[in-house]
Write a protein that holds these residues in place. Structure first.
Motif, PDB file in Angstrom:
ATOM      1  N   LEU A   1      30.666  83.785   0.915  1.00  8.71           N
ATOM      2  CA  LEU A   1      31.113  83.908   2.002  1.00  8.71           C
ATOM      3  C   LEU A   1      30.432  85.158   2.473  1.00  8.71           C
ATOM      4  N   ASP A   2      29.855  85.972   1.039  1.00 10.02           N
ATOM      5  CA  ASP A   2      28.996  87.659   1.123  1.00 10.02           C
ATOM      6  C   ASP A   2      27.646  87.700   1.888  1.00 10.02           C
ATOM      7  N   ARG A   3      26.981  86.633   1.807  1.00  8.44           N
ATOM      8  CA  ARG A   3      26.177  86.332   2.427  1.00  8.44           C
ATOM      9  C   ARG A   3      25.758  86.164   4.186  1.00  8.44           C
ATOM     10  N   ALA A   4      24.902  86.185   4.197  1.00 13.12           N
ATOM     11  CA  ALA A   4      24.633  86.614   5.926  1.00 13.12           C
ATOM     12  C   ALA A   4      24.494  85.509   6.693  1.00 13.12           C
ATOM     13  N   ILE A   5      24.447  85.121   8.259  1.00 10.61           N
ATOM     14  CA  ILE A   5      24.318  84.376   8.623  1.00 10.61           C
ATOM     15  C   ILE A   5      22.796  84.538   9.317  1.00 10.61           C
ATOM     16  N   GLY A   6      21.849  84.234   9.391  1.00  5.97           N
ATOM     17  CA  GLY A   6      20.280  84.237   9.964  1.00  5.97           C
ATOM     18  C   GLY A   6      20.170  85.088  11.523  1.00  5.97           C
ATOM     19  N   PRO A   7      19.372  85.002  11.515  1.00  5.68           N
ATOM     20  CA  PRO A   7      19.172  85.597  13.535  1.00  5.68           C
ATOM     21  C   PRO A   7      19.062  84.034  13.804  1.00  5.68           C
ATOM     22  N   ASP A   8      18.778  83.163  14.068  1.00  6.00           N
ATOM     23  CA  ASP A   8      19.300  81.901  14.443  1.00  6.00           C
ATOM     24  C   ASP A   8      20.698  82.396  14.936  1.00  6.00           C
ATOM     25  N   ALA A   9      21.025  81.834  12.922  1.00 13.66           N
ATOM     26  CA  ALA A   9      22.529  81.359  14.169  1.00 13.66           C
ATOM     27  C   ALA A   9      23.621  82.403  14.447  1.00 13.66           C
TER      28      ALA A   9
ATOM     29  N   THR B   1      23.886  95.031  10.066  1.00 17.75           N
ATOM     30  CA  THR B   1      23.723  94.882   8.797  1.00 17.75           C
ATOM     31  C   THR B   1      23.052  93.329   8.117  1.00 17.75           C
ATOM     32  N   LEU B   2      22.484  93.189   8.698  1.00 17.02           N
ATOM     33  CA  LEU B   2      21.702  91.650   8.403  1.00 17.02           C
ATOM     34  C   LEU B   2      21.062  91.092   7.024  1.00 17.02           C
ATOM     35  N   ARG B   3      20.307  92.555   7.321  1.00 19.18           N
ATOM     36  CA  ARG B   3      19.201  91.995   5.402  1.00 19.18           C
ATOM     37  C   ARG B   3      20.424  92.998   4.559  1.00 19.18           C
ATOM     38  N   LYS B   4      21.398  93.806   5.243  1.00 21.16           N
ATOM     39  CA  LYS B   4      21.551  94.683   3.721  1.00 21.16           C
ATOM     40  C   LYS B   4      22.881  93.906   2.694  1.00 21.16           C
ATOM     41  N   ARG B   5      22.045  94.237   1.600  1.00 23.93           N
ATOM     42  CA  ARG B   5      22.480  93.720   0.344  1.00 23.93           C
ATOM     43  C   ARG B   5      24.601  94.421  -0.481  1.00 23.93           C
ATOM     44  N   ASN B   6      24.081  95.819   0.391  1.00 19.61           N
ATOM     45  CA  ASN B   6      25.121  96.765  -0.677  1.00 19.61           C
ATOM     46  C   ASN B   6      26.350  96.784   0.492  1.00 19.61           C
ATOM     47  N   LEU B   7      27.344  96.424   1.223  1.00 19.29           N
ATOM     48  CA  LEU B   7      28.010  97.009   1.936  1.00 19.29           C
ATOM     49  C   LEU B   7      29.475  97.432   1.630  1.00 19.29           C
ATOM     50  N   SER B   8      29.807  97.653   2.856  1.00 22.42           N
ATOM     51  CA  SER B   8      30.873  99.170   2.189  1.00 22.42           C
ATOM     52  C   SER B   8      32.519  98.046   2.096  1.00 22.42           C
ATOM     53  N   GLU B   9      33.038  98.212   1.227  1.00 23.14           N
ATOM     54  CA  GLU B   9      34.500  96.593   1.341  1.00 23.14           C
ATOM     55  C   GLU B   9      34.662  96.877   2.686  1.00 23.14           C
TER      56      GLU B   9
ATOM     57  N   ARG C   1      32.025  90.871   7.291  1.00 22.44           N
ATOM     58  CA  ARG C   1      31.139  90.038   7.343  1.00 22.44           C
ATOM     59  C   ARG C   1      31.441  88.502   7.003  1.00 22.44           C
ATOM     60  N   ARG C   2      32.000  88.976   6.228  1.00 20.94           N
ATOM     61  CA  ARG C   2      33.770  87.392   5.434  1.00 20.94           C
ATOM     62  C   ARG C   2      34.167  86.662   6.699  1.00 20.94           C
ATOM     63  N   SER C   3      35.088  87.694   7.880  1.00 17.21           N
ATOM     64  CA  SER C   3      35.538  87.100   8.794  1.00 17.21           C
ATOM     65  C   SER C   3      34.346  86.723   9.927  1.00 17.21           C
ATOM     66  N   ILE C   4      33.352  87.089  10.186  1.00 14.44           N
ATOM     67  CA  ILE C   4      32.281  86.043  11.089  1.00 14.44           C
ATOM     68  C   ILE C   4      31.869  85.318  10.438  1.00 14.44           C
TER      69      ILE C   4
END
Ligand SMILES: [Zn+2]
Length: 155
Positions: free
Chosen positions: A95-103, A124-132, A138-141
């Motif tokens: 859940l900590d990963r991001a969906i891609g541009p197409d999705a 934030t798509l390509r960011k690996r270090n997000l704030s809490e 991102r998880r909610s999305i």
């Protein structure tokens, strides 16, 4: 085709539901409107069995809709539904990963994610270090996207 995806059969079925009679033109009448997953394997319009990843495509000119397997949608119609399914797998696994541009564009268009979330995704798509806080967003999305893809098999 030897791998079970029969282009001629798919083409005939799609043309029958299109206004255009030329395949290259007819293709342009169609758009990807929904993706879903089958509980029970289904058969693609091309005759291929089994298909689990289903793409609902719709023709704006004739008003017809039909379900086609993910492979055929990509291979013969050129829609990158495969990338949307890949995103789905990725966030289901983590859940900590991001969906891609197409999705991102697809689920925004389907109004699964809001305009604000659409902007958030892009920054934030390509960011690996997000704030809490960003990570929580991102998880909610991701949860919304996962919930939006219906499983079917009860109908
Ligand atoms: Zn097929």
């Amino acid at each position: 085709m030897s791998d079970g995806y029969n282009f001629q059969q798919l083409k005939a079925a799609i043309l029958a539901l299109s206004r255009a009679t030329d395949w290259e033109v007819a293709k342009k009448e169609w758009r990807l409107v929904e993706i879903s997953e089958a509980d029970e394997p289904e058969t693609c319009l091309c005759g291929h069995f089994p298909i689990i990843e289903l793409c609902s495509i719709s023709n704006a000119t004739t008003g017809k809709s039909v379900d086609v397997g993910n492979v055929c949608v990509k291979r013969f119609l050129g829609f990158r539904s495969d990338l949307i399914f890949q995103s789905l797998k990725r966030v289901r696994a983590d859940l900590d990963r991001a969906i891609g541009p197409d999705a991102t564009a697809f689920f925004h268009e389907r109004q699964v994610i809001t305009d604000w979330e659409y902007q958030f995704q892009q920054s934030t798509l390509r960011k690996r270090n997000l704030s809490e806080r960003q990570l929580a967003t991102r998880r909610s999305i991701n949860r919304k996207v996962i919930a939006a893809v219906r499983r079917r098999g009860l109908s």
